[in-house]
Design a protein around this motif. Sequence first.
Motif, short mmCIF file in Angstrom:
data_model
loop_
_atom_site.label_atom_id
_atom_site.label_comp_id
_atom_site.label_asym_id
_atom_site.label_seq_id
_atom_site.Cartn_x
_atom_site.Cartn_y
_atom_site.Cartn_z
N VAL A 91 0.87 -1.18 0.00
CA VAL A 91 0.00 0.00 0.00
C VAL A 91 0.90 1.23 0.00
O VAL A 91 1.82 1.33 0.81
N ILE A 92 0.65 2.15 -0.94
CA ILE A 92 1.45 3.37 -1.05
C ILE A 92 0.51 4.57 -1.02
O ILE A 92 -0.36 4.70 -1.87
N PRO A 93 0.68 5.46 -0.04
CA PRO A 93 -0.16 6.67 0.00
C PRO A 93 0.15 7.59 -1.18
O PRO A 93 1.28 7.66 -1.64
N PHE A 94 -0.88 8.27 -1.66
CA PHE A 94 -0.67 9.26 -2.71
C PHE A 94 0.38 10.25 -2.25
O PHE A 94 0.39 10.67 -1.10
N GLY A 95 1.28 10.62 -3.16
CA GLY A 95 2.33 11.59 -2.86
C GLY A 95 3.61 10.97 -2.34
O GLY A 95 4.65 11.60 -2.36
N LYS A 96 3.57 9.72 -1.87
CA LYS A 96 4.74 9.09 -1.29
C LYS A 96 5.45 8.23 -2.34
O LYS A 96 4.83 7.44 -3.04
N GLY A 97 6.75 8.40 -2.45
CA GLY A 97 7.52 7.64 -3.41
C GLY A 97 7.18 8.02 -4.84
O GLY A 97 6.39 8.93 -5.09
N ILE A 98 7.78 7.33 -5.78
CA ILE A 98 7.57 7.64 -7.20
C ILE A 98 6.13 7.30 -7.59
O ILE A 98 5.44 8.09 -8.23
N CYS A 99 5.67 6.11 -7.19
CA CYS A 99 4.30 5.71 -7.54
C CYS A 99 3.27 6.67 -6.95
O CYS A 99 2.32 7.06 -7.63
N GLY A 100 3.45 7.05 -5.70
CA GLY A 100 2.51 7.97 -5.07
C GLY A 100 2.51 9.34 -5.72
O GLY A 100 1.48 10.01 -5.80
N GLN A 101 3.67 9.76 -6.22
CA GLN A 101 3.75 11.04 -6.92
C GLN A 101 3.02 10.99 -8.27
O GLN A 101 2.35 11.93 -8.66
N VAL A 102 3.14 9.86 -8.97
CA VAL A 102 2.46 9.70 -10.25
C VAL A 102 0.94 9.67 -10.05
O VAL A 102 0.19 10.18 -10.88
N ALA A 103 0.50 9.10 -8.94
CA ALA A 103 -0.94 9.07 -8.64
C ALA A 103 -1.50 10.48 -8.51
O ALA A 103 -2.66 10.73 -8.84
N VAL A 104 -0.67 11.42 -8.07
CA VAL A 104 -1.09 12.82 -7.90
C VAL A 104 -0.88 13.62 -9.19
O VAL A 104 -1.75 14.39 -9.61
N SER A 105 0.27 13.43 -9.84
CA SER A 105 0.64 14.27 -10.99
C SER A 105 -0.02 13.84 -12.30
O SER A 105 -0.15 14.64 -13.22
N ASN A 106 -0.39 12.56 -12.40
CA ASN A 106 -0.91 11.99 -13.65
C ASN A 106 0.10 12.06 -14.79
O ASN A 106 -0.28 12.04 -15.95
N GLN A 107 1.37 12.12 -14.46
CA GLN A 107 2.44 12.22 -15.44
C GLN A 107 3.41 11.04 -15.31
O GLN A 107 3.61 10.52 -14.22
N ASN A 108 4.01 10.66 -16.43
CA ASN A 108 5.09 9.67 -16.38
C ASN A 108 6.19 10.20 -15.47
O ASN A 108 6.42 11.41 -15.40
N PHE A 109 6.90 9.29 -14.81
CA PHE A 109 8.01 9.69 -13.95
C PHE A 109 9.16 8.72 -14.22
O PHE A 109 9.03 7.52 -13.98
N VAL A 110 10.25 9.25 -14.74
CA VAL A 110 11.45 8.45 -14.99
C VAL A 110 12.51 8.90 -13.99
O VAL A 110 12.82 10.09 -13.90
N VAL A 111 13.05 7.95 -13.25
CA VAL A 111 14.09 8.24 -12.27
C VAL A 111 15.37 7.54 -12.74
O VAL A 111 15.50 6.32 -12.59
N PRO A 112 16.30 8.30 -13.33
CA PRO A 112 17.53 7.69 -13.86
C PRO A 112 18.38 7.06 -12.77
O PRO A 112 19.06 6.06 -13.00
N ASP A 113 18.37 7.68 -11.56
CA ASP A 113 19.19 7.19 -10.44
C ASP A 113 18.40 7.41 -9.15
O ASP A 113 18.26 8.54 -8.70
#
Length: 151
Positions: free
Chosen positions: A68-90
């Motif tokens: 379970v990941i709250p919205f805003g937490k971590g990369i997945c949680g950020q995507v849930a809020v932003s509705n945008q792709n998120f690429v983390v190179p490092d």
Amino acid sequence: MTFEELKPKVQDILNKTGVLREEKLVQICHLLKDNIDYYDWVGFYFRNGDKEELVLGPYVGESTDHKVIPFGKGICGQVAVSNQNFVVPDVQAQDNYIACSISVKSEIVVPLFVNGENIGQIDIDSSVVNPFTEADERFLEFVNGEISKTF
């Protein structure tokens, strides 16, 4: 196998009759992990009803404590809020990152929309620093677009 070669295989999985959607998603996870060298963990997270949290769906790769990941937490949680792709190179350079495994070096998350609503996402971890390109984004958008037709 190239992304173009994988596209019809994704469609073939999703067009199977008599197979539950969850099983189709597991098959897609296996297809991607088994055919793209730098895809080391492939999974889906879905919005938990009206709650502002994601729940782990089908995946392949190392087991994760992040069910379970709250919205805003971590990369997945950020995507849930932003509705945008998120690429983390490092991932080491990312402040709001939830570590799943010490072997994870990079991550890509692409939202899954059904009727314009973000209902979840595909999440891919890699043990390689900076492997993801725009081609990965376009391919994963295609995968999610095909999946959205099953809802």
